[in-house]
Structures are given as C-alpha cells and as structure tokens.
Write a protein that holds these residues in place. Sequence first.
Motif, short mmCIF file in Angstrom:
data_model
loop_
_atom_site.label_atom_id
_atom_site.label_comp_id
_atom_site.label_asym_id
_atom_site.label_seq_id
_atom_site.Cartn_x
_atom_site.Cartn_y
_atom_site.Cartn_z
N ASP A 450 29.29 -116.19 -9.84
CA ASP A 450 30.14 -115.94 -8.67
C ASP A 450 29.40 -116.04 -7.35
O ASP A 450 29.96 -115.74 -6.30
N ARG A 451 28.12 -116.42 -7.40
CA ARG A 451 27.36 -116.47 -6.15
C ARG A 451 26.94 -117.90 -5.84
O ARG A 451 26.61 -118.66 -6.77
N PRO A 452 26.93 -118.29 -4.55
CA PRO A 452 26.47 -119.65 -4.23
C PRO A 452 25.02 -119.84 -4.66
O PRO A 452 24.18 -118.96 -4.47
N CYS A 453 24.75 -120.98 -5.27
CA CYS A 453 23.39 -121.29 -5.73
C CYS A 453 22.98 -122.65 -5.17
O CYS A 453 23.66 -123.66 -5.44
N VAL A 454 21.90 -122.66 -4.41
CA VAL A 454 21.49 -123.86 -3.70
C VAL A 454 20.02 -124.15 -4.01
O VAL A 454 19.17 -123.28 -3.82
N ALA A 455 19.75 -125.35 -4.48
CA ALA A 455 18.34 -125.77 -4.65
C ALA A 455 17.93 -126.55 -3.41
O ALA A 455 18.67 -127.41 -2.94
N VAL A 456 16.75 -126.20 -2.87
CA VAL A 456 16.19 -127.01 -1.80
C VAL A 456 14.93 -127.66 -2.39
O VAL A 456 14.01 -126.95 -2.80
N CYS A 457 14.94 -128.99 -2.46
CA CYS A 457 13.82 -129.64 -3.14
C CYS A 457 13.44 -130.93 -2.41
O CYS A 457 14.25 -131.50 -1.68
N GLY A 458 12.23 -131.36 -2.63
CA GLY A 458 11.78 -132.59 -1.99
C GLY A 458 12.42 -133.82 -2.62
O GLY A 458 12.97 -133.76 -3.72
N ASP A 459 12.32 -134.93 -1.90
CA ASP A 459 12.79 -136.20 -2.45
C ASP A 459 11.96 -136.57 -3.67
O ASP A 459 12.48 -137.08 -4.68
N GLY A 460 10.66 -136.27 -3.60
CA GLY A 460 9.80 -136.55 -4.75
C GLY A 460 10.16 -135.68 -5.94
O GLY A 460 10.30 -136.16 -7.07
N ASN A 486 11.99 -136.74 3.07
CA ASN A 486 11.03 -137.20 4.10
C ASN A 486 10.27 -138.44 3.63
O ASN A 486 9.21 -138.76 4.14
N PHE A 487 10.81 -139.12 2.65
CA PHE A 487 10.29 -140.40 2.18
C PHE A 487 8.80 -140.35 1.80
O PHE A 487 8.06 -141.29 2.01
N SER A 488 8.41 -139.21 1.28
CA SER A 488 6.99 -139.09 0.89
C SER A 488 6.76 -137.86 0.04
O SER A 488 7.57 -136.94 0.01
N TRP A 489 5.61 -137.87 -0.62
CA TRP A 489 5.05 -136.65 -1.19
C TRP A 489 4.35 -135.97 0.00
O TRP A 489 3.12 -136.02 0.12
N ALA A 490 5.16 -135.40 0.87
CA ALA A 490 4.62 -135.04 2.19
C ALA A 490 3.53 -133.97 2.12
O ALA A 490 2.57 -134.00 2.89
N ALA A 491 3.67 -133.02 1.20
CA ALA A 491 2.67 -131.96 1.14
C ALA A 491 1.28 -132.55 0.92
O ALA A 491 0.28 -132.08 1.49
N ILE A 492 1.22 -133.60 0.09
CA ILE A 492 -0.08 -134.17 -0.23
C ILE A 492 -0.50 -135.17 0.85
O ILE A 492 -1.67 -135.27 1.20
N GLY A 512 8.91 -153.41 -0.06
CA GLY A 512 8.88 -154.65 0.71
C GLY A 512 7.53 -154.91 1.33
O GLY A 512 6.65 -154.04 1.37
N PRO A 513 7.35 -156.15 1.81
CA PRO A 513 6.04 -156.55 2.35
C PRO A 513 5.67 -155.77 3.62
O PRO A 513 4.51 -155.57 3.92
N ASN A 514 6.69 -155.30 4.35
CA ASN A 514 6.38 -154.55 5.57
C ASN A 514 6.29 -153.05 5.33
O ASN A 514 6.25 -152.26 6.28
N LYS A 515 6.30 -152.68 4.08
CA LYS A 515 6.19 -151.27 3.71
C LYS A 515 7.20 -150.40 4.48
O LYS A 515 6.84 -149.46 5.17
N GLU A 516 8.46 -150.79 4.34
CA GLU A 516 9.52 -149.96 4.93
C GLU A 516 9.63 -148.69 4.09
O GLU A 516 9.52 -148.75 2.86
N PRO A 517 9.90 -147.54 4.74
CA PRO A 517 10.12 -146.33 3.94
C PRO A 517 11.23 -146.58 2.93
O PRO A 517 12.25 -147.17 3.26
N TYR A 518 10.99 -146.14 1.72
CA TYR A 518 11.97 -146.38 0.66
C TYR A 518 12.29 -145.10 -0.09
O TYR A 518 11.41 -144.28 -0.35
#
Length: 601
Positions: A450-460, A486-492, A512-518
Amino acid sequence: MAHAKGAELITEFLVKEKIPYVFGICGHGNVGMLDALYDARDRIRLVSPRHEQVAGHMADAFFRVRHQPAATLTSCGPGSCNLVMSLAVALTDSSAVLAITANVPTQQFNRGPFQELNRHYQADFPNVLRPVVKRSFQPTRVEMLPLFLRQAATTMLSGRPGPVQLDVPFNLFQEAAEVALEPPSPGYLAQRSGASPEDIERAHDLILAAKRPVMFIGHGVALSEAGPELTALAERLDVPVISSPNGMGCLDMAHELSLGFIGRNGAYPANQAGRHADLVLAIGARFDDRSASSWLPGYSWSFPQSRLIQVDVDHAEIGRNYPPTLGILADARTFLRQLLAEVERRDAAASGRLAAWHGQIAGWRAEWDAFTRPNFEIHASPLRPERVVADCRKVLPDDAIISLDSGVHHNWYMQFWAARRPQTMLNTWGFSGMGFGPAGILGAKLAAPDRPCVAVCGDGGFAMVPHVLCTAVEYDIPVVWVVWNNFSWAAIRDIQYGLFEGREIGTGFYSGPNKEPYNPDFAGWARASGVEAATITRSEDFAGALEHAIGAERPYLLDVHVDAEVRPPATGTWALPPLRHKEPVFGKPHVPASEPVAAND
Ligand SMILES: Cc1ncc(C[n+]2csc(CCOP(=O)(O)OP(=O)(O)O)c2C)c(N)n1
Ligand SMILES: [Mg+2]
C-alpha cells in the motif's frame, strides 16, 4: 510422526515459519521442491524473476521493509551461482534471506554428475557461498531436515541477522521418511541481549560528563526497531544524531537533532560534529571507511581524543576500527531502554547544559545551508542532481520506500535525502552491489503493497538487471524506476577525473566514430516490456512526472537525464591507498589540541 517427502517438510516449515514468498527460478535440480510448492500454492507464493540475483535482492529488500524473512529457491550449479551477488549484499548489510539451493543427488556425489562442483570435495557448492552467508547447512538425509531447518531459520534471524544457505541434494526433495518437524524458530527479535547495570551507569556518567556529545547510529537501530527509543533518548539528553544510510529515518531526519550522514559524502554539520565531538555514542553502526573518511584522524572522527561508547549486537564490530572507551554487547533497543530508565532514575535531563554545543552546530548548519540551498531550485537541462533529490522528497509521502543502487546518484541521496521513517531508504551499503536498487524495489513493494515504492538507480545499474521490467508486469508489482541517466558509470569516471588527470577509459557509454554519448532508449525499452514510461530532460518536468507515475499504480519507468558534470561536494574524504586522497571541498579536518584520552579513563 508423518511419512513426508523432503520437499513437503521444507514447504511445511516455510509456512510455519511465516515465510510468505519464495523467490525462485527453476532448474532440473529443484523441480521436486517446485512440485511441493504447487500443492501449497494457496499458503505460500512462488515468484519467479528472470535472474537469480533479482530473486536474492527481492528477498533481502522484503526483509528490510517487513522484518519478516522470505526464501529464495535456485537450482544446482549455475542458478545458485547467480545468487552470490545478492547474498553478499544481504550479508554485508545484515539482512536475513533463507537461500534454498539445490545440489546433485547424494547417490551421485563425487561421480562428477551434471553441474557438480567436486574438484576439492563432493557437492562442494556450500564452499562457493561460504564467504557470503552466515552459515551453510547441507542435510544429506531427509531425517536431517527438521533440525537443520530450525537451525537455519534461527541462525538467520538471531543476533545480527544475515543470509543462510540450505543446500539440498536433489534426492532429498523426493525421498520420504518418518519424521516430524521441529518447532519453528523463536522468530525475529524474540531474543534480545542487554547491557549490565554497571555499564549503563558508566555510559550515563560519560554522557553527562561530555560537553560535545553526538550519537552515531546505523542499521542496528533500524533492525532492532528502536526508532522511538532513539528519538526519546536524543530528545531527553538533547544529543544530536548522525546516521549511516541504513539507519536513516530512525530519527526523523526533519528533526532538529538530526545531522544526516557523515564521511566524504556526508553533510557538513555531521562531519563537523563528528570531528569536534568529545564523546561519541555509537549504536548499531560500523565505522566503515565511507562513514569514517577512511579513518583519517580529524576528517570525520577524532578518536582517540574523543571518547567512544560503542554498542553493538555483534562482538566482532565492537572495537574493529576504534578501541572504545566503553564497549557494550547489546541489542540497540534494549540498551536504549535501559539507558532511558537510568536517565529517568537519575532525573538527568539536559536542560540547556549543551547550549554552547548546539550553538556551534547551528552555525555549521547555516553555512552548509547557504552553500547548498541555491542549487536545489535551479532549472536545468539536463537536470541538476540536487533538484532530483529535492523533487523526490517533495512528491513522495513520508512512508514511501526508496531503494538506491551503487553510484554517484547514491552519493547525492546520502548527502541530501531526508528519510522520515525507518526502513524507508534501502541502500546496498556494505557491498554496494549494482542491481540491488532496481531489483530490491520489487521485494519492497511486495512487503508494503500500500505504499509508493520508487527505485532510484543509475543508467549503468539499471542496464545490469533490465528484466526487472518483465517481473513487475508478470506479477503486477506497481513500482517506479527513476533511471538517473548520465550516460556513464559516473561514480567511477569521477574517480578517473579526480585521481587520474581525467584519463577516462571504460567509464562512459558511447557509440559511433565521434563517440556520441549512447544509451538505449530506456523508455522505449520499458514500453517494449509492457511498462509505461517517460523521458525527462528538464527540471520543470520531473516532479509532475513522478507524481503521475506513482498515481498510475502500474509499473512505471522514468528515464531522467541528469547532469554528470555537477559533483557532490565532498565534506570528508575517502582514501584508496596508495593514491593521495582529496581534501574536502567544503570544510577542513580538525586537529585536536588535547592529548589522547586513555581507553579506561
Ligand atoms: C555489480 C557491480 N559492478 C561494478 C561495481 C563498481 N561500480 C560502482 S559504482 C559504478 C558505476 C555506476 O554507474 P551507474 O549505475 O550509471 O550510476 P552513476 O554512478 O552514474 O550514478 C560501478 C561500475 C559495483 N559496485 N557493482
Ligand atoms: Mg550513470
């Protein structure tokens, strides 16, 4: 005495032990157990996620929220190997899980049958789990099950809770014997230890003699369900409280005596109070490197110049890093009740005695507030990290549960989240295993439907367990995932920036060749799994989207693009020898003037 199959005995025991869920994945090794669960399906529910790691995190989080254990069921060999991570997380955060692992038939021990590990010893899987469980039990006859089941349940729930393994050879599920179950375990928190009257008196004397006392509380206080007693004692003695992440909310963090977390990513007033305290009353809290600025004197704590009373239910934690002035082996709630009674007996309420100390703390709070507050309101795209934390707090009710993963997003929550109640902020603190946050929230929701449950997690972290989406849909578990993208393992990556002159390798996501954030389109990924989703790129849109996601009462994912270039301000430090540690960005270490206090002084 009844003629019962091993699997039936185990199932009956789970029911008697009031274990409502088995989180498990099938394999040839555990089909006998599954068959017994089929018969008992109106009394105990099987939930099958898509990865055993998730099963373990679900059971772990279920216990953290409900203080009632759940079981996992995994097959022999690889299925149970996938459980190692979640048991390590549960062990290092003192959470109870009954891990039923299957093994090869005893008739085939050491013949090297399919999936046996036998190079050193037959059916050796318990040795794989040995460092990540409190105890392994491997019955080899059905007649051994009643004793081992009772012992396993008692071990996981008594003293400092933790995961236990019941390793069951295949044939035991099927074979029957004339045996009766033993009584269930005494139950969680049924047996509590206390302090001696002399130690209570001594603790009281030390507290009254202190001019700058603080309490440092951890998971032990939450596990002992001692929030009300902690609050009463803090108020009665007017002593401020620093909390480690798993203790957060035992004292409402909106309370004026709450100072927040300490260490590199702690709040400045907590580090200041810790550094300058002349007495620290630590209850159910470890001085681990991240909440002790890696034990560098004066950064978070100033032992041995500060006196230390350390109360813990586990003797191995008392004095591990700092020899205490007074060490007390006791359950947190019992100790707090005893101390409160002593305060009443001596009628020693604080009555302004600590006014100067509180004046100092108020000054540190004001400095910290002036430094941090402006950032909470900033509109930005991608979003400012503080804003995400603040909007979560604004939107979520006090009893909502959040689970965090490992990563820089967690650092922000340690620094700025205000937990209002115990067991509402779930952290993988000791082991920091990625996957706990997005997976554990499923178990949390089953524990608190009955309670809201929210996970906050990295993209990784989310990309490590994306199949949690399927489980939420299959079992209709309406949780919300906030993917801190944040398109990265930002902590590391931040460590590479800070300590390796920005020589980034292997810590960003590009294509890609220009290393676009993915990154994958997380919202699209969710929708493909049958989960509603939205992508948020502007601060203005987050709070409304979160409110909507919670209100939807369906599984929901928010892909939130957060600025990786804004970093949490270090108020302590974290050392990784031999690298040179970074000085705090805000505040500086304290060099105590006084001589060390003798241990028995
Ligand atoms: C299973 C696992 N693998 C590796 C790590 C080491 N690690 C700690 S934080 C982190 C990066 C996390 O990245 P992300 O989930 O995107 O979170 P962020 O730091 O970007 O918030 C890694 C790889 C870990 N803690 N757990
Ligand atoms: Mg990331």
